[in-house]
Scaffold this motif. Structure first.
Motif, short mmCIF file in Angstrom:
data_model
loop_
_atom_site.label_atom_id
_atom_site.label_comp_id
_atom_site.label_asym_id
_atom_site.label_seq_id
_atom_site.Cartn_x
_atom_site.Cartn_y
_atom_site.Cartn_z
N ASP A 86 -4.37 -3.04 -1.11
CA ASP A 86 -3.35 -2.12 -1.60
C ASP A 86 -1.95 -2.56 -1.13
O ASP A 86 -1.80 -3.40 -0.25
N LEU A 87 -0.93 -1.96 -1.74
CA LEU A 87 0.44 -2.25 -1.36
C LEU A 87 0.76 -1.60 -0.02
O LEU A 87 0.20 -0.57 0.34
N THR A 88 1.67 -2.22 0.71
CA THR A 88 2.20 -1.58 1.91
C THR A 88 3.17 -0.48 1.48
O THR A 88 3.54 -0.38 0.31
N ILE A 89 3.62 0.32 2.42
CA ILE A 89 4.57 1.39 2.11
C ILE A 89 5.90 0.80 1.64
O ILE A 89 6.71 1.49 1.00
N TYR A 90 6.14 -0.48 1.93
CA TYR A 90 7.38 -1.13 1.54
C TYR A 90 7.30 -1.82 0.20
O TYR A 90 8.27 -2.41 -0.27
N GLY A 91 6.13 -1.79 -0.47
CA GLY A 91 5.98 -2.47 -1.75
C GLY A 91 6.66 -1.72 -2.88
O GLY A 91 6.57 -0.49 -2.97
N LYS A 92 7.33 -2.44 -3.75
CA LYS A 92 8.02 -1.84 -4.89
C LYS A 92 7.03 -1.70 -6.04
O LYS A 92 6.66 -2.67 -6.69
N ARG A 93 6.60 -0.47 -6.30
CA ARG A 93 5.52 -0.23 -7.24
C ARG A 93 5.94 -0.23 -8.70
O ARG A 93 5.08 -0.35 -9.58
N ASP A 94 7.22 -0.06 -8.96
CA ASP A 94 7.66 0.03 -10.36
C ASP A 94 8.13 -1.30 -10.93
O ASP A 94 8.65 -1.36 -12.04
N ASN A 95 7.94 -2.38 -10.18
CA ASN A 95 8.39 -3.69 -10.68
C ASN A 95 7.55 -4.81 -10.06
O ASN A 95 8.07 -5.72 -9.42
#
Length: 265
Positions: A178-187
């Motif tokens: 999964d993405l970290t809390i710092y990952g940009k999910r909309d791009n």
């Protein structure tokens, strides 16, 4: 005074609530507008196409093993132990698809298979082999190098091998923890090279529920998924060791100045 304190507290609570809602919207996958219902039927018929530089295994089987031997590219057995004369088990060699999309198949010669699915390649070989065999053979074509790379703001960036020749972008992210809390999910970026060696960058919004209808929802072999850091991570990265040292020195000077003022009073 109480009214002023109450007003300030209410305003702070509203700001905190709005900030929390905004943060939730930024990290929630596949968001759907309230009351929206989408009953579109999604076709699951996704088959990866063979591309130049792919590695394949191709096995031909018949009821008579001797009849299929000329059509299997087998690595010869070799002696593995001089004292006991043990021989290693023969294995199938890999076929490397050339830049022209061709392989050299035993007896059949050059076959153009780039752009075909593994099932289509299997059907083509079966049709060609009917000239040489009394029975219809079983031909199995598998991709050896179906792998994807997931990098950036994920918990386990790595190169992952896919055995079933089908993986979605969400499954790839799940494999990477999964993405970290710092990952940009909309791009989220997909870097893809096509059969003509042209590279493309595709942007995907994981927050949008329409993601599952995208033609890029399923990944192809050798795709790279890159999750870029959000603004908070980029800003924190700009603070280097020199900045931290300057902040510490400034804090010490302010403390000393306060101490001197108190002594001189």
């Amino acid at each position: 005074m109480n009214k002023f304190f109450y007003a300030v507290s209410s305003m702070a609570f509203c700001i905190l609530l709005c900030t929390s809602c905004a943060s939730t919207r930024r990290i929630t996958y596949l968001q759907v507008e309230p009351g929206a219902v989408n009953d579109t039927v999604i076709s699951s018929n996704f088959d990866v196409k063979i591309m130049p530089k792919d590695l394949l295994t191709i096995s031909v089987s018949t009821s008579d093993p001797e009849a299929s031997i000329p059509f299997n590219l087998i690595i010869p057995s070799v002696q593995t132990n001089n004292t006991t004369n043990l021989l290693s088990q023969p294995t199938l060699q890999n076929y490397l698809v050339s830049s022209r999309g061709e392989i050299v198949f035993p007896v059949l010669g050059i076959l153009k298979i780039a752009g075909l699915t593994t099932q289509q390649a299997s059907d083509m070989i079966v049709k060609r082999l009917k000239t040489y065999l009394k029975e219809t053979p079983i031909v199995t074509v598998r991709l050896v190098n179906y792998k994807i790379s997931v990098i950036g703001e994920v918990n386990r960036p790595n190169v992952y091998t896919v055995d079933n020749e089908k993986v979605s972008i969400l499954e790839a992210i799940a494999m990477a923890g999964d993405l970290t809390i710092y990952g940009k999910r909309d791009n989220v970026k997909i870097i893809r090279e096509d059969e003509y060696a042209h590279r493309h960058i595709i942007s995907m919004n994981l927050n949008d529920a329409n993601l599952i209808y995208s033609p890029y929802f399923y990944l192809k072999q050798n795709d790279i998924v890159y999750v870029e850091p959000n603004r908070a991570k980029r800003q924190s990265a700009n603070i280097g060791s020199s900045t931290s040292l300057l902040v510490s020195a400034t804090s010490i000077l302010i403390s000393l100045a306060g101490l001197i003022v108190n002594i001189l009073r």
